[in-house]
Design an enzyme around this catalytic site. Structure first.
Site, PDB file in Angstrom:
ATOM      1  CB  SER A   1       0.532  13.245 124.286  1.00 26.92           C
ATOM      2  OG  SER A   1       1.824  12.788 124.071  1.00 26.92           O
TER       3      SER A   1
ATOM      4  CG  ASP B   1       4.405  12.907 120.936  1.00 24.54           C
ATOM      5  OD1 ASP B   1       5.199  13.823 120.620  1.00 24.54           O
ATOM      6  OD2 ASP B   1       3.912  12.812 122.064  1.00 24.54           O
TER       7      ASP B   1
ATOM      8  CG  ASP C   1       2.436  16.562 123.149  1.00 25.30           C
ATOM      9  OD1 ASP C   1       2.920  15.503 122.701  1.00 25.30           O
ATOM     10  OD2 ASP C   1       2.380  16.817 124.365  1.00 25.30           O
TER      11      ASP C   1
ATOM     12  CG  ASP D   1       5.954  15.309 124.623  1.00 21.81           C
ATOM     13  OD1 ASP D   1       5.660  14.507 123.705  1.00 21.81           O
ATOM     14  OD2 ASP D   1       5.357  15.352 125.717  1.00 21.81           O
TER      15      ASP D   1
END
Ligand code: MG
Length: 457
Positions: A97, A240, A242, A244
């Protein structure tokens, strides 16, 4: 039992803690949880080491008799959407992440598309530490891996179907998209182009050494915000690693805290989707200006402990029109009960199109507050209740929310004091109408806390 999972998956530095051996063992533990015959999607982000991480985890899953659908590179919410909307029983995402680039991580998703709850993590941890793995016999091991080539397309279609694309397309949009040199580059520009937006991408090559730190924060987005104003974009959005999270940069180059953009979106969703419950869920780390702003629209705010999974599960339990965190995580239940950076961006376009305002004008329409985040070292956890009591008696007369530390609210001010879930520190957030008031308040709170910490030593 030693913990393996942190607040959001298993994380570690690649080839230091997180070696292929550990990834394989974790794959076996996850496979043993789902059991023979389960059909699982596996995906990854573009971090260094993920090519071996994904193969090692898959080896464990296959050995346990799972059928693995390899979705390749994609954002976490894209994997989650495929798991929730298709026939899969779960998913495994290889990502760390927003962590620094030397980290890798593994996340487990259940059939509802949401990260596994603590009980499931504990079961996987038990299998991992005790090495109690369910492996299948040779006769059950046929071809076990298939490619899932349309995962991104399926996800992009899903987002576009949730917004009023005709309304959005009526305006000429220019949007800067910063994907932290990671997998958001594969989806957000596509979603925006489908909505008629002229997209300018930056930090969008998939580089294992990113140009900026993966966490979208005011100090990591200096260059991005300069580009937004230089090209005269309507706004910028930064993800960020990933994708999300979505942090917005307004047309004047100001990086908006995630709870501010969320407040605008929540009101918009309530006005355009009247069938949804008039309730939003957020963690105590969000500003109380949300309540002030949403109250006039009859929208209730439900406060939870910090953590996106806590927010997601609460929304599923009580029903809500949205859920969010101040770090840019925003959840829109008609789409899915998880944070989704591209979905959030599409909603922002719909909001601005409907209101016919600039993002800077919308930002300025919110109540003005000045936030300071600080922390103090915490020598031991036993002292925490005393600290919280001291804060409460100091701020007597305020309204208190005590789901995670103490949050005190009064006259446009709020204070949050809570022990960190990941480090031996006490986190202190202070928000006031002006910078001077916030600084003064922080000074008083800290000296009160120091008295208790000093007395305990
Ligand atoms: Mg993330």
């Amino acid at each position: 039992m030693r913990r393996l999972f942190g607040t959001d998956g298993v994380r570690g530095i690649v080839n230091e803690w997180f070696t292929p051996e550990r990834a394989l063992r974790l794959g076996l533990a996850i496979g043993s949880y789902f059991g023979e015959g389960a059909e699982i999607v596996v995906g990854r982000d573009a971090r260094a080491g993920n090519e071996f991480m994904v193969r090692a985890v898959m080896a464990g899953l296959i050995s346990s008799g799972l059928r693995v659908y390899d979705a390749g590179l994609l954002p976490t919410p894209a994997l989650q959407y495929n798991v929730r909307r298709r026939w899969f029983e779960g998913g495994v995402m290889i990502t760390a992440s927003h962590n620094p680039p030397e980290y890798v991580g593994v996340k487990v998703v259940l059939s509802d598309g949401v990260e596994a709850p603590r009980e499931v993590e504990a079961e996987i941890e038990r299998a991992y530490w005790e090495e109690r793995f369910r492996r299948v016999s040779w006769a059950s091991l046929g071809e076990r891996v298939r490619r899932l080539d349309d995962a991104i397309e399926f996800y992009v279609d899903g987002i576009v179907s949730q917004v009023d694309d005709e309304l959005i397309k009526r305006r000429e949009w220019r949007v800067v998209v910063d994907t932290a040199n990671n997998v958001g580059a594969l989806t957000t520009p596509r979603v925006l182009r489908r909505l008629g937006v002229k997209v300018l991408t930056i930090n969008s090559d998939l580089s294992h050494i990113p140009y900026r730190e993966p966490e979208p924060l005011p100090n990591t987005l200096n260059d991005t915000s300069k580009i937004v104003t230089a090209v005269g974009a309507d706004f910028g959005v930064a993800h960020d690693g990933d994708a999300d999270r979505a942090i917005f940069i307004d047309d004047r180059g100001r990086v908006m805290p995630g709870d501010r953009s969320a407040a605008l979106l929540c009101k918009h969703i309530a006005e355009t989707r009247p069938g949804l419950p008039r309730r939003v869920v957020t963690a105590v780390s969000s500003s109380t200006l949300i309540e002030e702003y949403l109250r006039s629209s009859g929208i209730e705010v439900v406060w939870t402990r910090v953590g996106s999974i806590v927010i997601a599960r609460k929304m599923m339990e009580i029903g809500a029109l949205a859920g969010f965190e101040e770090n840019g995580g925003f959840m829109f239940p008609p789409h899915q009960y998880v944070r989704d950076g591209a979905m959030t961006t599409a909603l922002m376009l719909e909001f601005l199109a409907r209101e016919r305002v600039k993002l800077s004008e919308a930002y300025d329409s919110l109540p003005k507050r000045y936030l300071i985040k600080d922390k103090l070292p915490l020598p031991n956890r036993e002292v925490v209740p005393k600290v919280l009591e001291a804060v409460k008696s100091m701020l007597e007369g305020a309204r208190f929310i005590e789901v995670d530390g103490v949050k005190a609210i009064w006259d446009g001010n709020w204070v949050l004091v809570r022990p960190s879930g990941t480090e031996p520190v006490l986190r202190i957030f202070v928000e006031s109408p002006t910078e001077k008031e916030a600084e003064e308040l922080l000074r008083k709170i800290k000296s009160e806390i120091m008295k208790v910490l000093g007395a305990g030593q």
